[in-house]
Design a protein around this motif. Structure first.
Motif, short mmCIF file in Angstrom:
data_model
loop_
_atom_site.label_atom_id
_atom_site.label_comp_id
_atom_site.label_asym_id
_atom_site.label_seq_id
_atom_site.Cartn_x
_atom_site.Cartn_y
_atom_site.Cartn_z
N LEU A 63 3.12 1.33 5.80
CA LEU A 63 2.30 1.57 4.62
C LEU A 63 2.33 0.36 3.68
O LEU A 63 1.29 -0.10 3.20
N LEU A 64 3.52 -0.19 3.45
CA LEU A 64 3.64 -1.37 2.59
C LEU A 64 2.93 -2.58 3.20
O LEU A 64 2.23 -3.32 2.50
N LEU A 65 3.10 -2.77 4.50
CA LEU A 65 2.46 -3.91 5.18
C LEU A 65 0.94 -3.80 5.15
O LEU A 65 0.25 -4.79 4.92
N GLU A 66 0.43 -2.60 5.36
CA GLU A 66 -1.02 -2.39 5.35
C GLU A 66 -1.60 -2.74 3.98
O GLU A 66 -2.63 -3.42 3.89
N LYS A 67 -0.94 -2.29 2.92
CA LYS A 67 -1.43 -2.59 1.57
C LYS A 67 -1.36 -4.09 1.28
O LYS A 67 -2.28 -4.67 0.69
N GLU A 68 -0.28 -4.72 1.70
CA GLU A 68 -0.13 -6.16 1.48
C GLU A 68 -1.19 -6.96 2.24
O GLU A 68 -1.78 -7.89 1.69
N GLU A 69 -1.45 -6.57 3.47
CA GLU A 69 -2.44 -7.30 4.28
C GLU A 69 -3.84 -7.12 3.72
O GLU A 69 -4.66 -8.05 3.74
N ARG A 70 -4.13 -5.95 3.16
CA ARG A 70 -5.43 -5.71 2.53
C ARG A 70 -5.62 -6.64 1.33
O ARG A 70 -6.68 -7.20 1.12
N ARG A 71 -4.56 -6.80 0.55
CA ARG A 71 -4.63 -7.70 -0.62
C ARG A 71 -4.81 -9.15 -0.20
O ARG A 71 -5.54 -9.90 -0.83
N GLN A 72 -4.11 -9.53 0.86
CA GLN A 72 -4.24 -10.90 1.35
C GLN A 72 -5.69 -11.20 1.72
O GLN A 72 -6.23 -12.26 1.38
N ARG A 73 -6.33 -10.24 2.38
CA ARG A 73 -7.74 -10.43 2.78
C ARG A 73 -8.65 -10.48 1.55
O ARG A 73 -9.67 -11.17 1.57
N ALA A 74 -8.28 -9.77 0.50
CA ALA A 74 -9.10 -9.75 -0.72
C ALA A 74 -8.96 -11.05 -1.52
O ALA A 74 -9.79 -11.34 -2.38
N GLY A 75 -7.92 -11.83 -1.24
CA GLY A 75 -7.74 -13.12 -1.90
C GLY A 75 -7.38 -13.02 -3.38
O GLY A 75 -7.83 -13.83 -4.19
#
Length: 197
Positions: A63-75
């Motif tokens: 869950l934490l990794l998914e949220k972090e990766e989504r933010r990374q893609r959002a820049g």
């Protein structure tokens, strides 16, 4: 109820029991009774309490990794990224309280077979936050601090909150996260340039 739904029900109930009664004190019999199924039926879904513990850890870190990766893609900019990391951890005190306690207090009790994969996921998350801090240093948003030590400081600040946080208090998790972020990013000195020691 589907197999996945029943497994999820068991994981959630077990996490709450581990939070309330302690991991070592909770038995498979306790979990089965809480769910309302026979103990042999519980073993159809999970072979042991340790396997349930592994599933709780995996669900939490994924869950934490998914949220972090989504933010990374959002820049998002580094300072916003750090705020959202803190929000993620603190909001889980409301949505996944039992998972949180189990994750922080019992990761060393994971079965040996599960340790390498879980360690790799924890490392991935830590490295992602460390990269955010490095990016902030490079862009001039953050002072030139040691990135990994700074990341560990952030985790220490947020991770311990489950020990004292109580739902229904004067501040919601996101509000606590913002205050933590403010202290973490801006410090506590009234005049930032003043030498205190």
């Amino acid at each position: 109820m589907s197999l996945d739904d029943r497994r999820q029900e068991i994981i959630t109930a077990a996490a709450e029991l581990f939070d309330r009664s302690g991991y070592s004190q909770t038995t498979m019999d306790d979990i089965a009774k809480t769910i309302g199924i026979a103990k042999p039926t519980l073993y159809h879904y999970f072979r042991s309490k340790e396997e349930i513990l592994s599933s709780i850890h995996e669900e939490f870190i994924d869950l934490l990794l998914e949220k972090e990766e989504r933010r990374q893609r959002a820049g998002l900019p580094p300072e916003q990224m750090l705020l959202e990391v803190m929000v993620d951890i603190l909001e889980l005190m409301e949505t996944h309280r039992g998972h949180l306690r189990v994750f922080f207090e019992h990761h060393r009790e994971l079965p040996d077979a599960a340790q390498p994969d879980m360690r790799a996921k924890r490392d991935r998350y830590e490295e992602a936050v460390t990269r955010t801090i490095k990016a902030g240093v490079t862009s001039g948003v953050f002072r030139d601090l040691e990135p990994r030590l700074t990341a560990l400081g952030l985790f220490g600040m947020c991770n311990w909150a489950y020990q004292w946080y109580r739902a229904g208090g004067p501040l919601q998790p996101r509000e606590i996260a913002f205050q933590f972020w403010d202290i973490f990013v801006r410090g506590v000195a009234a005049t930032p340039s003043r030498t205190l020691i």
